[in-house]
Design a protein around this motif. Structure first.
Motif, PDB file in Angstrom:
ATOM      1  N   VAL A 100       7.702  21.516  -1.773  1.00 23.49           N
ATOM      2  CA  VAL A 100       7.842  20.185  -1.520  1.00 23.49           C
ATOM      3  C   VAL A 100       6.320  19.611  -1.873  1.00 23.49           C
ATOM      4  O   VAL A 100       5.274  19.962  -1.608  1.00 23.49           O
ATOM      5  CB  VAL A 100       8.261  19.720   0.090  1.00 23.49           C
ATOM      6  CG1 VAL A 100       9.688  20.259   0.131  1.00 23.49           C
ATOM      7  CG2 VAL A 100       7.376  20.376   1.019  1.00 23.49           C
ATOM      8  N   THR A 102       3.311  17.073  -1.499  1.00 21.11           N
ATOM      9  CA  THR A 102       2.520  16.652  -0.065  1.00 21.11           C
ATOM     10  C   THR A 102       2.702  15.232   0.004  1.00 21.11           C
ATOM     11  O   THR A 102       3.123  14.494  -0.785  1.00 21.11           O
ATOM     12  CB  THR A 102       0.961  16.965  -0.559  1.00 21.11           C
ATOM     13  OG1 THR A 102       0.443  16.288  -1.645  1.00 21.11           O
ATOM     14  CG2 THR A 102       0.701  18.451  -0.474  1.00 21.11           C
ATOM     15  N   GLU A 103       2.222  14.807   1.302  1.00 25.15           N
ATOM     16  CA  GLU A 103       2.195  13.334   1.697  1.00 25.15           C
ATOM     17  C   GLU A 103       1.752  12.456   0.855  1.00 25.15           C
ATOM     18  O   GLU A 103       2.276  11.401   0.421  1.00 25.15           O
ATOM     19  CB  GLU A 103       2.159  13.177   2.979  1.00 25.15           C
ATOM     20  CG  GLU A 103       3.126  13.855   3.993  1.00 25.15           C
ATOM     21  CD  GLU A 103       2.651  13.500   5.748  1.00 25.15           C
ATOM     22  OE1 GLU A 103       1.949  12.265   5.903  1.00 25.15           O
ATOM     23  OE2 GLU A 103       3.014  14.303   6.290  1.00 25.15           O
ATOM     24  N   ASP A 104       0.593  12.691   0.336  1.00 26.37           N
ATOM     25  CA  ASP A 104      -0.028  11.973  -0.568  1.00 26.37           C
ATOM     26  C   ASP A 104       0.329  11.967  -2.100  1.00 26.37           C
ATOM     27  O   ASP A 104      -0.222  11.258  -2.918  1.00 26.37           O
ATOM     28  CB  ASP A 104      -1.720  12.392  -0.394  1.00 26.37           C
ATOM     29  CG  ASP A 104      -2.036  13.664  -0.940  1.00 26.37           C
ATOM     30  OD1 ASP A 104      -1.022  14.175  -1.627  1.00 26.37           O
ATOM     31  OD2 ASP A 104      -3.185  14.013  -0.812  1.00 26.37           O
ATOM     32  N   GLY A 105       1.359  12.898  -2.220  1.00 29.11           N
ATOM     33  CA  GLY A 105       1.807  12.997  -3.557  1.00 29.11           C
ATOM     34  C   GLY A 105       0.827  13.788  -4.685  1.00 29.11           C
ATOM     35  O   GLY A 105       0.853  13.891  -5.850  1.00 29.11           O
ATOM     36  N   TRP A 108       1.398  20.033  -3.926  1.00 29.47           N
ATOM     37  CA  TRP A 108       2.718  20.658  -3.268  1.00 29.47           C
ATOM     38  C   TRP A 108       2.098  21.649  -2.158  1.00 29.47           C
ATOM     39  O   TRP A 108       1.265  22.130  -2.227  1.00 29.47           O
ATOM     40  CB  TRP A 108       3.752  21.320  -4.474  1.00 29.47           C
ATOM     41  CG  TRP A 108       2.977  22.417  -5.160  1.00 29.47           C
ATOM     42  CD1 TRP A 108       2.449  22.033  -6.342  1.00 29.47           C
ATOM     43  CD2 TRP A 108       2.675  23.633  -5.061  1.00 29.47           C
ATOM     44  NE1 TRP A 108       1.627  23.028  -6.973  1.00 29.47           N
ATOM     45  CE2 TRP A 108       2.078  23.700  -6.021  1.00 29.47           C
ATOM     46  CE3 TRP A 108       3.004  24.329  -3.710  1.00 29.47           C
ATOM     47  CZ2 TRP A 108       1.694  25.234  -6.121  1.00 29.47           C
ATOM     48  CZ3 TRP A 108       2.988  25.609  -3.930  1.00 29.47           C
ATOM     49  CH2 TRP A 108       2.122  26.245  -5.169  1.00 29.47           C
ATOM     50  N   GLN A 111       7.618  25.182   1.334  1.00 29.90           N
ATOM     51  CA  GLN A 111       8.382  24.821   2.618  1.00 29.90           C
ATOM     52  C   GLN A 111       9.106  25.961   2.827  1.00 29.90           C
ATOM     53  O   GLN A 111       9.131  26.117   3.995  1.00 29.90           O
ATOM     54  CB  GLN A 111       9.579  23.977   1.919  1.00 29.90           C
ATOM     55  CG  GLN A 111      10.497  23.397   3.192  1.00 29.90           C
ATOM     56  CD  GLN A 111      11.436  22.480   2.694  1.00 29.90           C
ATOM     57  OE1 GLN A 111      11.803  22.300   1.432  1.00 29.90           O
ATOM     58  NE2 GLN A 111      12.170  21.925   3.597  1.00 29.90           N
TER      59      GLN A 111
END
Length: 148
Positions: A100, A102-105, A108, A111
């Motif tokens: 997936v 990462t939150e900051d894009g 990855w 998961q």
């Protein structure tokens, strides 16, 4: 190539063994292969990979594989159950990971990692490793070829 005195489980993780790269025995590579410091030979024991690796087969592996591991047959060490005196526990399976962003894009993260059997025996189940268990495993090598 060095023959490593390690029997890698094709099942669940094997009993604790040490991956000792100081071999006392050596084997000749099959025609078409060149010697390399990252290659070694070890035995795979068990039935969970019998579609690709027969029980008791000697296999040529490449240590510290580079690049993606997706879909490759790999040797995995489970570090959370290793023994300080004897080393770690090992298995050989087909590697698959679900990633997936990462939150900051910017990248990855895994998961889930699945270590998949390839057996004629349907009782062998995948080893599933969620985020909390991924720090406890390490991919040590990838299968190059089954020798015997």
């Amino acid at each position: 190539m060095p023959l490593i005195p390690l029997q890698i489980a094709a099942g669940s993780f094997s009993e604790s063994q040490a991956l000792d790269m100081n071999a006392d025995e050596w084997v000749e590579l099959p025609e078409g292969f060149s010697a390399s410091a990252d290659l070694f030979v070890a035995q795979v024991v068990g039935e969970s990979m019998n579609r690709r690796i027969p029980n008791g087969a000697w296999c040529l592996f490449r240590s510290n594989p580079k690049g993606t591991r997706q879909g490759k047959i790999v040797v995995v060490q489970h570090r959370s159950i290793d023994d300080v005196e004897t080393g770690g526990s090992y298995t050989v399976k087909k590697y698959y990971s679900e990633k997936v962003a990462t939150e900051d894009g910017a990248g990855w993260v895994h998961q889930r990692i699945k270590l998949l059997p390839e057996s004629t025996d349907s009782s062998f189940q995948p080893i599933l490793l969620g985020v909390e268990k991924q720090d406890h495993i390490r991919v040590l090598a990838e299968l190059v070829v089954v020798l015997v």
